[in-house]
Design an enzyme around this catalytic site. Structure first.
Site, PDB file in Angstrom:
ATOM      1  N   LYS A   1      -1.163  10.073  -9.484  1.00  0.00           N
ATOM      2  CA  LYS A   1      -1.853   9.002  -8.773  1.00  0.00           C
ATOM      3  C   LYS A   1      -3.265   8.936  -9.331  1.00  0.00           C
ATOM      4  O   LYS A   1      -4.099   9.818  -9.108  1.00  0.00           O
ATOM      5  CB  LYS A   1      -1.883   9.293  -7.274  1.00  0.00           C
ATOM      6  CG  LYS A   1      -2.521   8.177  -6.486  1.00  0.00           C
ATOM      7  CD  LYS A   1      -2.303   8.366  -4.993  1.00  0.00           C
ATOM      8  CE  LYS A   1      -2.829   7.186  -4.207  1.00  0.00           C
ATOM      9  NZ  LYS A   1      -4.259   6.944  -4.411  1.00  0.00           N
TER      10      LYS A   1
ATOM     11  N   TYR B   1       2.258   0.618 -13.238  1.00  0.00           N
ATOM     12  CA  TYR B   1       3.191   1.358 -12.388  1.00  0.00           C
ATOM     13  C   TYR B   1       4.163   0.489 -11.619  1.00  0.00           C
ATOM     14  O   TYR B   1       4.872   0.983 -10.742  1.00  0.00           O
ATOM     15  CB  TYR B   1       2.452   2.296 -11.443  1.00  0.00           C
ATOM     16  CG  TYR B   1       1.498   1.616 -10.480  1.00  0.00           C
ATOM     17  CD1 TYR B   1       1.963   0.756  -9.491  1.00  0.00           C
ATOM     18  CD2 TYR B   1       0.128   1.857 -10.539  1.00  0.00           C
ATOM     19  CE1 TYR B   1       1.103   0.141  -8.605  1.00  0.00           C
ATOM     20  CE2 TYR B   1      -0.745   1.258  -9.651  1.00  0.00           C
ATOM     21  CZ  TYR B   1      -0.247   0.396  -8.685  1.00  0.00           C
ATOM     22  OH  TYR B   1      -1.109  -0.206  -7.816  1.00  0.00           O
TER      23      TYR B   1
ATOM     24  N   LYS C   1       8.506   7.702  -6.173  1.00  0.00           N
ATOM     25  CA  LYS C   1       9.185   6.461  -5.811  1.00  0.00           C
ATOM     26  C   LYS C   1      10.688   6.665  -5.939  1.00  0.00           C
ATOM     27  O   LYS C   1      11.138   7.210  -6.959  1.00  0.00           O
ATOM     28  CB  LYS C   1       8.751   5.323  -6.742  1.00  0.00           C
ATOM     29  CG  LYS C   1       7.270   5.068  -6.680  1.00  0.00           C
ATOM     30  CD  LYS C   1       6.760   4.132  -7.756  1.00  0.00           C
ATOM     31  CE  LYS C   1       5.237   4.159  -7.690  1.00  0.00           C
ATOM     32  NZ  LYS C   1       4.581   3.414  -8.760  1.00  0.00           N
TER      33      LYS C   1
ATOM     34  N   CYS D   1     -42.282  36.478  -6.036  1.00  0.00           N
ATOM     35  CA  CYS D   1     -43.393  37.373  -6.408  1.00  0.00           C
ATOM     36  C   CYS D   1     -44.749  36.671  -6.351  1.00  0.00           C
ATOM     37  O   CYS D   1     -45.767  37.274  -6.705  1.00  0.00           O
ATOM     38  CB  CYS D   1     -43.155  37.953  -7.802  1.00  0.00           C
ATOM     39  SG  CYS D   1     -43.413  36.750  -9.123  1.00  0.00           S
TER      40      CYS D   1
ATOM     41  N   CYS E   1     -44.150  31.334  -7.288  1.00  0.00           N
ATOM     42  CA  CYS E   1     -42.803  31.894  -7.200  1.00  0.00           C
ATOM     43  C   CYS E   1     -42.546  32.392  -5.773  1.00  0.00           C
ATOM     44  O   CYS E   1     -43.350  33.147  -5.231  1.00  0.00           O
ATOM     45  CB  CYS E   1     -42.659  33.046  -8.199  1.00  0.00           C
ATOM     46  SG  CYS E   1     -41.127  33.967  -7.988  1.00  0.00           S
TER      47      CYS E   1
ATOM     48  N   GLU F   1       4.871  10.222 -10.866  1.00  0.00           N
ATOM     49  CA  GLU F   1       3.768   9.981 -11.804  1.00  0.00           C
ATOM     50  C   GLU F   1       2.453  10.333 -11.125  1.00  0.00           C
ATOM     51  O   GLU F   1       2.372  10.370  -9.904  1.00  0.00           O
ATOM     52  CB  GLU F   1       3.768   8.526 -12.286  1.00  0.00           C
ATOM     53  CG  GLU F   1       3.454   7.511 -11.225  1.00  0.00           C
ATOM     54  CD  GLU F   1       3.958   6.097 -11.555  1.00  0.00           C
ATOM     55  OE1 GLU F   1       4.697   5.920 -12.534  1.00  0.00           O
ATOM     56  OE2 GLU F   1       3.611   5.189 -10.794  1.00  0.00           O
TER      57      GLU F   1
ATOM     58  N   SER G   1       0.856  -1.188   0.000  1.00  0.00           N
ATOM     59  CA  SER G   1       0.000   0.000   0.000  1.00  0.00           C
ATOM     60  C   SER G   1       0.889   1.235   0.000  1.00  0.00           C
ATOM     61  O   SER G   1       2.112   1.121  -0.009  1.00  0.00           O
ATOM     62  CB  SER G   1      -0.918  -0.007   1.214  1.00  0.00           C
ATOM     63  OG  SER G   1      -0.128   0.042   2.373  1.00  0.00           O
ATOM     64  N   LEU G   2       0.281   2.394   0.004  1.00  0.00           N
ATOM     65  CA  LEU G   2       1.048   3.632  -0.100  1.00  0.00           C
ATOM     66  C   LEU G   2       0.724   4.535   1.076  1.00  0.00           C
ATOM     67  O   LEU G   2      -0.444   4.712   1.408  1.00  0.00           O
ATOM     68  CB  LEU G   2       0.638   4.379  -1.371  1.00  0.00           C
ATOM     69  CG  LEU G   2       1.349   4.067  -2.672  1.00  0.00           C
ATOM     70  CD1 LEU G   2       0.686   4.837  -3.801  1.00  0.00           C
ATOM     71  CD2 LEU G   2       2.814   4.432  -2.585  1.00  0.00           C
TER      72      LEU G   2
ATOM     73  N   ASP H   1      -7.075   7.756  -9.921  1.00  0.00           N
ATOM     74  CA  ASP H   1      -8.117   7.345  -8.999  1.00  0.00           C
ATOM     75  C   ASP H   1      -8.877   6.184  -9.619  1.00  0.00           C
ATOM     76  O   ASP H   1      -9.854   6.365 -10.336  1.00  0.00           O
ATOM     77  CB  ASP H   1      -9.043   8.537  -8.740  1.00  0.00           C
ATOM     78  CG  ASP H   1      -9.696   8.422  -7.384  1.00  0.00           C
ATOM     79  OD1 ASP H   1      -9.403   7.443  -6.674  1.00  0.00           O
ATOM     80  OD2 ASP H   1     -10.496   9.298  -7.048  1.00  0.00           O
TER      81      ASP H   1
ATOM     82  N   CYS I   1     -41.074  30.833 -13.131  1.00  0.00           N
ATOM     83  CA  CYS I   1     -41.997  31.823 -12.593  1.00  0.00           C
ATOM     84  C   CYS I   1     -42.626  32.526 -13.783  1.00  0.00           C
ATOM     85  O   CYS I   1     -41.929  32.939 -14.711  1.00  0.00           O
ATOM     86  CB  CYS I   1     -41.233  32.815 -11.727  1.00  0.00           C
ATOM     87  SG  CYS I   1     -42.084  34.383 -11.505  1.00  0.00           S
TER      88      CYS I   1
ATOM     89  N   LYS J   1      -1.173  13.754  -1.688  1.00  0.00           N
ATOM     90  CA  LYS J   1      -2.587  13.849  -2.047  1.00  0.00           C
ATOM     91  C   LYS J   1      -2.995  15.296  -2.326  1.00  0.00           C
ATOM     92  O   LYS J   1      -2.672  16.193  -1.556  1.00  0.00           O
ATOM     93  CB  LYS J   1      -3.457  13.290  -0.906  1.00  0.00           C
ATOM     94  CG  LYS J   1      -3.328  11.784  -0.721  1.00  0.00           C
ATOM     95  CD  LYS J   1      -3.913  11.031  -1.880  1.00  0.00           C
ATOM     96  CE  LYS J   1      -5.044  10.094  -1.658  1.00  0.00           C
ATOM     97  NZ  LYS J   1      -5.782   9.817  -0.545  1.00  0.00           N
TER      98      LYS J   1
ATOM     99  N   CYS K   1     -41.724  40.207 -11.611  1.00  0.00           N
ATOM    100  CA  CYS K   1     -41.020  39.501 -10.535  1.00  0.00           C
ATOM    101  C   CYS K   1     -39.700  40.211 -10.227  1.00  0.00           C
ATOM    102  O   CYS K   1     -38.837  40.318 -11.097  1.00  0.00           O
ATOM    103  CB  CYS K   1     -40.765  38.052 -10.950  1.00  0.00           C
ATOM    104  SG  CYS K   1     -39.802  37.122  -9.742  1.00  0.00           S
TER     105      CYS K   1
HETATM  106  O1  D41 Z   1      -1.707   5.674  -9.821  1.00  0.00           O
HETATM  107  C1  D41 Z   1      -1.774   5.036  -8.776  1.00  0.00           C
HETATM  108  N1  D41 Z   1      -2.937   4.967  -8.145  1.00  0.00           N
HETATM  109  C2  D41 Z   1      -0.590   4.354  -8.210  1.00  0.00           C
HETATM  110  C3  D41 Z   1      -0.764   3.461  -7.155  1.00  0.00           C
HETATM  111  C4  D41 Z   1       0.711   4.562  -8.705  1.00  0.00           C
HETATM  112  N2  D41 Z   1       0.926   5.416  -9.733  1.00  0.00           N
HETATM  113  N3  D41 Z   1       1.767   3.939  -8.152  1.00  0.00           N
HETATM  114  C5  D41 Z   1       1.608   3.054  -7.126  1.00  0.00           C
HETATM  115  N4  D41 Z   1       2.686   2.435  -6.618  1.00  0.00           N
HETATM  116  C6  D41 Z   1       2.567   1.575  -5.625  1.00  0.00           C
HETATM  117  C7  D41 Z   1       3.781   0.905  -5.091  1.00  0.00           C
HETATM  118  C8  D41 Z   1       4.814   1.932  -4.734  1.00  0.00           C
HETATM  119  C9  D41 Z   1       3.462   0.098  -3.869  1.00  0.00           C
HETATM  120  C10 D41 Z   1       4.321   0.012  -6.154  1.00  0.00           C
HETATM  121  C11 D41 Z   1       0.311   2.789  -6.592  1.00  0.00           C
HETATM  122  C12 D41 Z   1       0.242   1.856  -5.531  1.00  0.00           C
HETATM  123  N5  D41 Z   1       1.371   1.267  -5.071  1.00  0.00           N
HETATM  124  C13 D41 Z   1      -0.985   1.443  -4.861  1.00  0.00           C
HETATM  125  N6  D41 Z   1      -2.207   1.512  -5.356  1.00  0.00           N
HETATM  126  C14 D41 Z   1      -3.055   1.041  -4.436  1.00  0.00           C
HETATM  127  C15 D41 Z   1      -2.371   0.663  -3.364  1.00  0.00           C
HETATM  128  C16 D41 Z   1      -1.064   0.895  -3.619  1.00  0.00           C
END
Ligand code: D41
Length: 673
Positions: free
Chosen positions: A118, A228, A293, A414, A411, A116, A84-85, A120, A429, A317, A435
């Protein structure tokens, strides 16, 4: 059944050809065959596979259409866990991240990062064996995910077979599956048309589409993927850096983010954040931040991870574009044309970078569809410059004793009857200029920049003037005195004099501006201009019948009807007479030379012009009978590309639209004088 060898060869050849065309189309945005040629190849392959099922391979491009529905997803344990991140939210937290990295590596040097966007969407891991897609699993809890292979196979940008001669025996490619904004809009439009519930945002739409048990449905959804990272590898050394890994992946035909860059140290990260942040709303997909990274894999390995999050990566974020808050009240706003718009008064909430306390609920249908009630907790969305919107009620938080909202039948300003034309979403109206709300809006519109352009007459002041009974209509503006104005709260004598002068100056206008300022329904700037250059005088326009009005391009029977109704109302006649009497005037309109070589041509201006301003250029082109459009299409005749022209120029080139530079434009304008 024996299979003719030439057919086996042909099938293989077709698979390669179609894969190549797919790559050109989806990855390079540069199709190298026509749709019909592509369809022909595709059908030929399908035919061979139907005739000789033994020739059907798992990596055949015909296998993207989805297969039999599942009754549940199987669980898959990831060969290597999906990490996870951790998140940071500001520059200081980012600095602490780099400090931790340096401390751990026992160095003071700034680090090299891969940066890069992130996306959604949803994290996914795809396993290729000998280059062929074998399995795709969601991230799940990082250790165990769900088998969504059948669904992932339908996504056009995911290769069913990797390209190149350096593909290892086993490779797991990880990335994010998402739904681009335009696909999301189209999907939601279709959902509403089919009386289905629209999706709240592209992320939910992507998740809902990927977690379909019926992959035939997934196949119809506009999903895409950016890669990624890598999971398990067999038969190849792990690349030396993240950048190298991404280049390898791209070489195998997978998509990586076009925004991927190397940056140095926190300052490099902050610059990247700044630049991407500015482009956030114009990107074709939603992002919620930036991922950094540590680029070197050797350093990544030294840094390791804590409780499933790598120490070598961080997500910065952006401010969230959706937040929850409470609807404190629902009020009705009355617009210039009498349209009633329900507006939610919200408990102030910080969303999309600003504090929001109002959100439009659009109209009665929308409010009923979403069933927004006073007291509800709702999700509010503000993306870019778009006005804040209530996307959804959080039903689990609905208090007791709420009641369904209903539009008033009178209305609220008025008390005139509210009308709703059959088939129209908007309730209005019926009070017209009786009005006060419509009157205020009409006066604001009259004074606005693109209309009479009265400097210093803002919305608040107009409301004050109407509320104090100093003006009833737009003609009254010109009868205001310095004494009257200075008697207003927060208005000194100096500002009063300035406003009187601005009103005096605004009297000198243009016919088209005057027409636009009148606020005739459906008559926007462009229609006003068309009317002005067609009729030349106000008198001629006022006398025009429907037939004559319909001669104008862009004027249909509804607009014609609005124009005639407007001029037939005694009140409007009176106001116009008064305006002319106080000295509102404009230079005589010149008939546009139909023989102008630019007449009827559609022109797009882009980039920076040096010799004249964009609006000057536009005015002059319009005066020559050209149309000035905002975006490039096949219908565009010329694109005028100024300095630093960008995507519109690229688009013109790809469509084969003629492109000229600024000096050519100036030549044209001079010749036509
Ligand atoms: O674009 C993303 N959402 C994104 C998610 C990204 N560009 N790079 C990511 N890199 C990682 C690691 C560093 C763990 C390889 C990620 C995520 N993780 C990630 N997405 C969801 C949980 C983790």
């Amino acid at each position: 059944m024996t299979i003719p060898t030439n057919l086996a060869e042909r099938a293989s050849e077709l698979r390669n050809l179609i894969n190549k065309h797919n790559y050109q189309y989806y990855h390079l945005d540069n199709p190298d065959v026509t749709d019909s040629e592509y369809d022909r190849l595709f059908r030929e392959l399908q035919q061979i596979e139907t005739d000789y099922p033994a020739l059907l391979t798992a990596d055949s491009p015909t296998q993207r259409v989805g297969g039999a529905a599942l009754d549940k997803f199987n669980q898959i344990t990831h060969a290597m866990p999906m990490l996870s991140l951790d998140n940071v939210f500001d520059a200081d937290e980012l600095k602490s991240f780099e400090q931790r990295v340096c401390d751990w590596l026992n160095t003071n040097e700034t680090q090299l990062y891969a940066a890069e966007p992130k996306l959604d969407g949803l994290a996914i891991s795809i396993r290729y064996e000998n280059g062929v897609l074998k399995q795709a699993a969601t991230r799940g809890d990082g250790a165990v995910g769900e088998d969504v292979t059948a669904n992932v196979r339908t996504i056009p940008t995911v290769p069913l077979k990797l390209m190149g001669d350096n593909v290892p025996e086993v490779i797991e490619i990880r990335g994010e599956i998402f739904m681009p904004k335009d696909g999301f809009e189209a999907l939601n439009k279709a959902q509403v048309e089919e009386n289905k519930k629209p999706f709240v945002n592209p992320r939910n739409a992507a998740a809902g589409s990927l977690r379909q048990l019926d992959s035939k449905i997934t196949a119809t959804r506009p999903l895409a993927m950016y890669c990624y990272g890598l999971g398990e590898i067999q038969g190849m050394e792990r690349p030396k850096s993240h950048t190298e890994a991404m280049n390898l992946i791209a070489g195998w035909g997978c998509r990586i983010s076009p925004e991927l860059k190397q940056v140095k140290g926190v300052q490099g990260c902050l610059n990247y954040i700044q630049q991407l942040g500015e482009r956030r709303d114009s990107l074709p997909y939603e992002i919620d931040g930036v991922v950094f990274k540590v680029d070197s894999i050797a350093l990544q390995e030294r840094l390791g991870f804590v409780s499933r999050a790598p120490r070598w990566a961080i997500a910065y974020k952006f401010p969230a574009q959706e937040e929850m808050t409470v609807v404190e009240d629902i009020e009705i706003q009355v617009g210039r044309t009498g349209a009633l718009t329900p507006v939610a008064r919200l408990k102030p909430v910080f969303v999309g970078g600003v504090t929001v306390s109002n959100a439009t609920l659009h109209n009665q249908d929308e409010i009923l569809r979403k069933d927004v009630r006073v007291g509800d907790t709702v999700i509010v969305r503000r993306a870019g410059d778009v006005i804040p919107e209530v996307v959804q009620v959080v039903l689990s938080r609905r208090p007791e004793h709420t009641s369904v909202f209903s539009m008033p039948t009178q209305c609220p300003i008025c008390q005139s009857e509210v009308e709703r034309v059959e088939g129209e979403a908007i309730a209005r109206c019926s009070g017209g200029l009786y009005c006060p709300a419509q009157r205020k809006e009409a006066i604001k519109h009259f004074a606005s920049r693109k209309a009479m352009d009265v400097d210093g007459l803002g919305d608040k002041l107009v409301e004050q003037l109407v509320d104090e009974g100093l003006i009833d209509d737009v003609a009254d503006l010109f009868k205001l005195t310095v004494e009257q104005l200075s008697s207003l709260e927060r208005m000194g004598e100096k500002s009063a004099i300035n406003l009187i002068n601005a009103l005096q100056a605004a009297k000198q206008t243009k016919f088209a501006r005057f027409l636009f300022a009148l606020g005739i329904r459906e008559v926007g700037e462009a229609t006003a201009r068309a009317l002005a250059s067609h009729f030349l005088t106000l008198d001629a326009l006022q006398k025009a019948d429907e037939e004559t009005l319909l001669e104008i391009e862009d004027v249909g029977s509804i607009v014609a009807h609005h124009i005639m109704t407007f001029f037939h109302q005694p009140h409007n006649q009176e106001v116009i007479e008064q305006l002319l009497a106080v000295g509102v005037n404009w230079p005589e309109e010149q008939k546009i030379a139909a023989d102008s070589s630019l007449s009827g041509k559609t022109i797009v201006l882009t980039g920076t012009l040096d010799q004249l301003s964009r609006s000057e250029a536009k005015e002059k082109l319009l005066a020559l009978g050209a149309k000035v459009a905002g975006s490039v299409s096949k219908k565009t005749d010329y694109v005028v590309a100024g300095r630093d022209a960008g995507s519109k120029l690229t688009k013109a080139e790809s469509l084969g639209v003629a492109v000229v530079d600024e000096s050519t434009l100036v030549d044209w304008l001079n010749q036509e004088k």
